[in-house]
Design a protein around this motif. Sequence first.
Motif, PDB file in Angstrom:
ATOM      1  N   THR A 154       0.413   6.018 -10.362  1.00  0.00           N
ATOM      2  CA  THR A 154       0.871   6.132  -8.973  1.00  0.00           C
ATOM      3  C   THR A 154       0.188   5.148  -8.030  1.00  0.00           C
ATOM      4  N   ASP A 155      -0.874   4.481  -8.468  1.00  0.00           N
ATOM      5  CA  ASP A 155      -1.640   3.597  -7.593  1.00  0.00           C
ATOM      6  C   ASP A 155      -2.079   4.332  -6.324  1.00  0.00           C
ATOM      7  N   GLY A 156      -2.418   5.622  -6.493  1.00  0.00           N
ATOM      8  CA  GLY A 156      -2.875   6.403  -5.348  1.00  0.00           C
ATOM      9  C   GLY A 156      -1.745   6.893  -4.448  1.00  0.00           C
ATOM     10  N   GLY A 157      -0.525   6.476  -4.739  1.00  0.00           N
ATOM     11  CA  GLY A 157       0.588   6.758  -3.853  1.00  0.00           C
ATOM     12  C   GLY A 157       1.391   7.974  -4.287  1.00  0.00           C
ATOM     13  N   PRO A 158       2.506   8.274  -3.644  1.00  0.00           N
ATOM     14  CA  PRO A 158       3.076   7.512  -2.519  1.00  0.00           C
ATOM     15  C   PRO A 158       2.177   7.550  -1.272  1.00  0.00           C
ATOM     16  N   GLY A 159       2.041   6.420  -0.611  1.00  0.00           N
ATOM     17  CA  GLY A 159       1.096   6.326   0.501  1.00  0.00           C
ATOM     18  C   GLY A 159      -0.299   6.574  -0.033  1.00  0.00           C
ATOM     19  N   SER A 218       3.484 -13.791   4.108  1.00  0.00           N
ATOM     20  CA  SER A 218       3.513 -12.333   3.916  1.00  0.00           C
ATOM     21  C   SER A 218       2.332 -11.683   4.640  1.00  0.00           C
ATOM     22  N   TRP A 219       2.607 -10.548   5.311  1.00  0.00           N
ATOM     23  CA  TRP A 219       1.570  -9.915   6.138  1.00  0.00           C
ATOM     24  C   TRP A 219       0.317  -9.598   5.339  1.00  0.00           C
ATOM     25  N   ASP A 220       0.536  -9.115   4.087  1.00  0.00           N
ATOM     26  CA  ASP A 220      -0.638  -8.695   3.325  1.00  0.00           C
ATOM     27  C   ASP A 220      -1.467  -9.888   2.850  1.00  0.00           C
ATOM     28  N   GLN A 221      -0.926 -11.121   2.996  1.00  0.00           N
ATOM     29  CA  GLN A 221      -1.744 -12.281   2.691  1.00  0.00           C
ATOM     30  C   GLN A 221      -2.212 -13.005   3.945  1.00  0.00           C
ATOM     31  N   ALA A 222      -1.529 -12.752   5.054  1.00  0.00           N
ATOM     32  CA  ALA A 222      -1.968 -13.349   6.312  1.00  0.00           C
ATOM     33  C   ALA A 222      -3.246 -12.661   6.800  1.00  0.00           C
ATOM     34  N   TYR A 223      -3.295 -11.324   6.596  1.00  0.00           N
ATOM     35  CA  TYR A 223      -4.542 -10.600   6.888  1.00  0.00           C
ATOM     36  C   TYR A 223      -5.507 -10.784   5.731  1.00  0.00           C
ATOM     37  N   PRO A 224      -6.813 -10.630   5.972  1.00  0.00           N
ATOM     38  CA  PRO A 224      -7.754 -10.645   4.842  1.00  0.00           C
ATOM     39  C   PRO A 224      -7.437  -9.508   3.866  1.00  0.00           C
ATOM     40  N   PRO A 225      -7.863  -9.647   2.600  1.00  0.00           N
ATOM     41  CA  PRO A 225      -7.535  -8.641   1.586  1.00  0.00           C
ATOM     42  C   PRO A 225      -7.932  -7.227   1.996  1.00  0.00           C
ATOM     43  N   SER A 226      -8.939  -7.104   2.868  1.00  0.00           N
ATOM     44  CA  SER A 226      -9.414  -5.771   3.243  1.00  0.00           C
ATOM     45  C   SER A 226      -8.341  -4.947   3.943  1.00  0.00           C
ATOM     46  N   ALA A 227      -7.356  -5.615   4.551  1.00  0.00           N
ATOM     47  CA  ALA A 227      -6.346  -4.890   5.308  1.00  0.00           C
ATOM     48  C   ALA A 227      -5.178  -4.428   4.436  1.00  0.00           C
ATOM     49  N   THR A 228      -5.060  -4.993   3.232  1.00  0.00           N
ATOM     50  CA  THR A 228      -3.871  -4.740   2.422  1.00  0.00           C
ATOM     51  C   THR A 228      -3.604  -3.260   2.143  1.00  0.00           C
ATOM     52  N   TYR A 284     -12.767   3.004  -5.730  1.00  0.00           N
ATOM     53  CA  TYR A 284     -12.309   1.713  -6.263  1.00  0.00           C
ATOM     54  C   TYR A 284     -11.568   0.914  -5.180  1.00  0.00           C
ATOM     55  N   GLU A 285     -10.706   1.626  -4.445  1.00  0.00           N
ATOM     56  CA  GLU A 285      -9.918   0.943  -3.419  1.00  0.00           C
ATOM     57  C   GLU A 285     -10.813   0.331  -2.347  1.00  0.00           C
ATOM     58  N   GLN A 286     -11.820   1.110  -1.906  1.00  0.00           N
ATOM     59  CA  GLN A 286     -12.729   0.594  -0.870  1.00  0.00           C
ATOM     60  C   GLN A 286     -13.529  -0.597  -1.379  1.00  0.00           C
ATOM     61  N   ALA A 287     -14.050  -0.489  -2.610  1.00  0.00           N
ATOM     62  CA  ALA A 287     -14.961  -1.518  -3.095  1.00  0.00           C
ATOM     63  C   ALA A 287     -14.221  -2.739  -3.631  1.00  0.00           C
ATOM     64  N   PHE A 288     -13.173  -2.518  -4.406  1.00  0.00           N
ATOM     65  CA  PHE A 288     -12.610  -3.651  -5.144  1.00  0.00           C
ATOM     66  C   PHE A 288     -11.239  -4.086  -4.658  1.00  0.00           C
ATOM     67  N   GLN A 289     -10.633  -3.362  -3.724  1.00  0.00           N
ATOM     68  CA  GLN A 289      -9.394  -3.866  -3.130  1.00  0.00           C
ATOM     69  C   GLN A 289      -9.638  -4.282  -1.688  1.00  0.00           C
ATOM     70  N   ARG A 290     -10.439  -3.475  -0.961  1.00  0.00           N
ATOM     71  CA  ARG A 290     -10.779  -3.871   0.409  1.00  0.00           C
ATOM     72  C   ARG A 290     -12.040  -4.714   0.454  1.00  0.00           C
ATOM     73  N   PHE A 291     -12.746  -4.830  -0.652  1.00  0.00           N
ATOM     74  CA  PHE A 291     -14.005  -5.575  -0.717  1.00  0.00           C
ATOM     75  C   PHE A 291     -14.997  -5.086   0.325  1.00  0.00           C
ATOM     76  N   ASP A 292     -15.041  -3.768   0.512  1.00  0.00           N
ATOM     77  CA  ASP A 292     -16.019  -3.180   1.416  1.00  0.00           C
ATOM     78  C   ASP A 292     -16.981  -2.364   0.555  1.00  0.00           C
ATOM     79  N   PHE A 293     -17.980  -3.054  -0.026  1.00  0.00           N
ATOM     80  CA  PHE A 293     -18.828  -2.403  -1.017  1.00  0.00           C
ATOM     81  C   PHE A 293     -19.727  -1.349  -0.389  1.00  0.00           C
TER      82      PHE A 293
END
Lengths: 434, 315
Positions: B253-258, A397-407, B269-278
């Motif tokens: 909504t998880d921030g969505g749609p889009g 799956s694309w969202d797992q092939a890329y690092p989590p930051s791209a999801t 939250y999305e930047q820090a804990f989903q993208r791990f870009d603290f």
Amino acid sequence: MKNTTNWFRPAAAATSAVVLGLSLAACSSGGSEASNRPENEVHVLVYGDAGNTVEQAMVDQFNETSDVKVVLDTIPGAEYQSKLQTIIDTDSAPDIFFNWGGGSITDYVEADLLMPLDDFIAEDPQLKDAFLPSVFDAAVVDGKAYGIPMRGTQPVMLFSNEEVLASAGIDGAPETWDDLLADVEKLKAAGVTPIALGGADEWPTLMWVEYVYDRVAGPELFEAALGGDPSVWESDESREALGMLKDLVDTGAFGNNYQSVKFTDGGSASLLSSGQAGFELMGSWAYSTHRDAAPEFAANSLGYNEFPTVDGGKGDPANLVGNTNNFYSVLANTRYPDTVRDFLKLMYSDEFVQQQVGIGNLPTTTNTGDFLDQATNPDYAKYQLSLVENAPSFQLSWDQAYPPSATPAIHGAMADFFSGRIDEDGFIAAMQGL
Amino acid sequence: MTTLNPPRSASPEGSTANRPARGGREHKTRPGFLWTLPATVFFSLFAVVPLIAVVLLSFSSWRGIGDPKFVGLENWQELAGDSVMIQSLWLSLLFIVLGVLTQTPISILLGVWAAGEQRNRAVLSAIYFVPLLLSSAAISVLWRALLDPNFGIPGQLSWLFGDGNLFGNQSTAIAVIIFVGMWQFTPFHTLIYQGAAKSVPAVLYQAAEVDGAGRVRAFFSITLPQMRNSIITSVILMVVGGLTTFETVLILTDGGPGTATTITAFYMYEQAFQRFDFGVGAAVALVLVVVATAISLIMVKVSGYDKMRSTMEGL
């Protein structure tokens, strides 16, 4: 007042000194060496769900003969990846941990946190040879193996409600993209949502994107993009795939409210099992989802098929997308590498395979086929295994092939493209910006 | 009404003070600096120190692994050119304005009503307060299920909800979040207004009745002005709550749609804990701190909250 001040001043000073001291101590406790790891224990961290029973049984069996004891730790569902990321660079990091291969471990490999398993494999070639090669390769980074397959494979298939298809005058599953479009029209005429889609979760939508791209352009396009060549997103094949997807959405194949429907709360699965939709594209776990929620439907009218072929497309019709497998990876600073190696050997043991098949998972050892008669639904298990064995390519799956930051970026661009908030160029730009 | 503090000069201490100088007397009655020490220590530990850490983090690149790397203004430049960031700020302001506009009138009406003496008032008031007892997460999960397009209320009332795609386009997704916020927090603000309405002196209404004012006139000329400080308090709480709205958005909504309902707190939250870009997450957090501080300063100035003039003057 005066008396109060007499005891208050030293007390307050002492309190603040203690509090400050504690906080400083807390700050400085990070960054120590591996020697702080517990003695005579190997920690195994897994995604917490129903599969844990088998893992606990294997751990108990292993501990009967081992001096160094294995401890199974679990983190429930959605929080797994972020919790893992939080602890992996600390003394609390597990020795062995569950992952999805690919992008889910590349950050850790780059940070030198993981142990290449090539030495283990040299000592015991079965650690590699006992598994299907296409699966094993999903956890190979820079030519080195970083994961041993565990649990099972989860290809994405086109599920259907055979009763709904029959009453709409559809004979069997669609073999080509044009068949699918024709079926959509028939299902619309019959007054049902042609295809159930959990668009609010976003990852189910991604499954459509992945398959259409694979069928039109072959797996090479995505592999090139993942390898650092974003220009492929501008190719004619990319635009053709996007055009096909857009047509499918615009024709009403997913109904009008798919963006409000979730898979994770049972929404899209219920649409299919209750006869309000004809098809759903979903991972192989859909079978156990339906067996739990709508057992009668799962037993009598649940159909499952491969994704349709696309005329003139470059991709092999037997290609698969989905979760290639789950893997166990090993921390480089583990204290007991020999115990870890011995534990990993269990992953290809007959007993492990047997127990996984028993709970509906499909391990990817070369001898899995010998045990499928013991599965809850042998036909389904055999069909899945034949798909995986015969697939020239199995795209993670694309969202797992890329690092989590791209999801978030992948999901957002895709959701916006499906809903028309951005056009093809917008989607292409977003994917090139990853 | 007559419980105002007696003037300083009338206090017995004043006449027996050793030093006649005014400054000396005040010094003696003021609480010592030491009394603020516990609060200062905890505020430093849990607010100032983390804030400094966030500032430092916003100038570094950190993915949760290894040590943060100093990158200068890189995170800030990324944010400055980020359309989602700009959009999230506008969305946050929109959420605040809509939240205040929907919750205030209803809470005032309910609060004033609940302060009365009607039959069954206590029973109904108790029912109103039920949403306040539930956690935001529970409420969000509840409404997510109730508003499921096929199996929830919209599926049954298609004449009202159309195709039921409430979470699938921006305006209705925002409307749902505002509605759920209103459902959850109106009881709390009703409680504030109930207390405020109860403390309006009955003598004012009696005087108004003598002058021939009806209930509506009395409401606008007496009740509302008397509740001024409570209204300011309530609105400030709504603004602060609106800025930190997070779990409702995450679950509904998880921030969505889009990215259509990605408000600033969710984006952090999305930047820090989903993208791990603290680093970027910390920068977003700082933007939130600055915006929140600016808004509260403006509100305090504009509303006269800093003076907190008593509504009891002249009585």
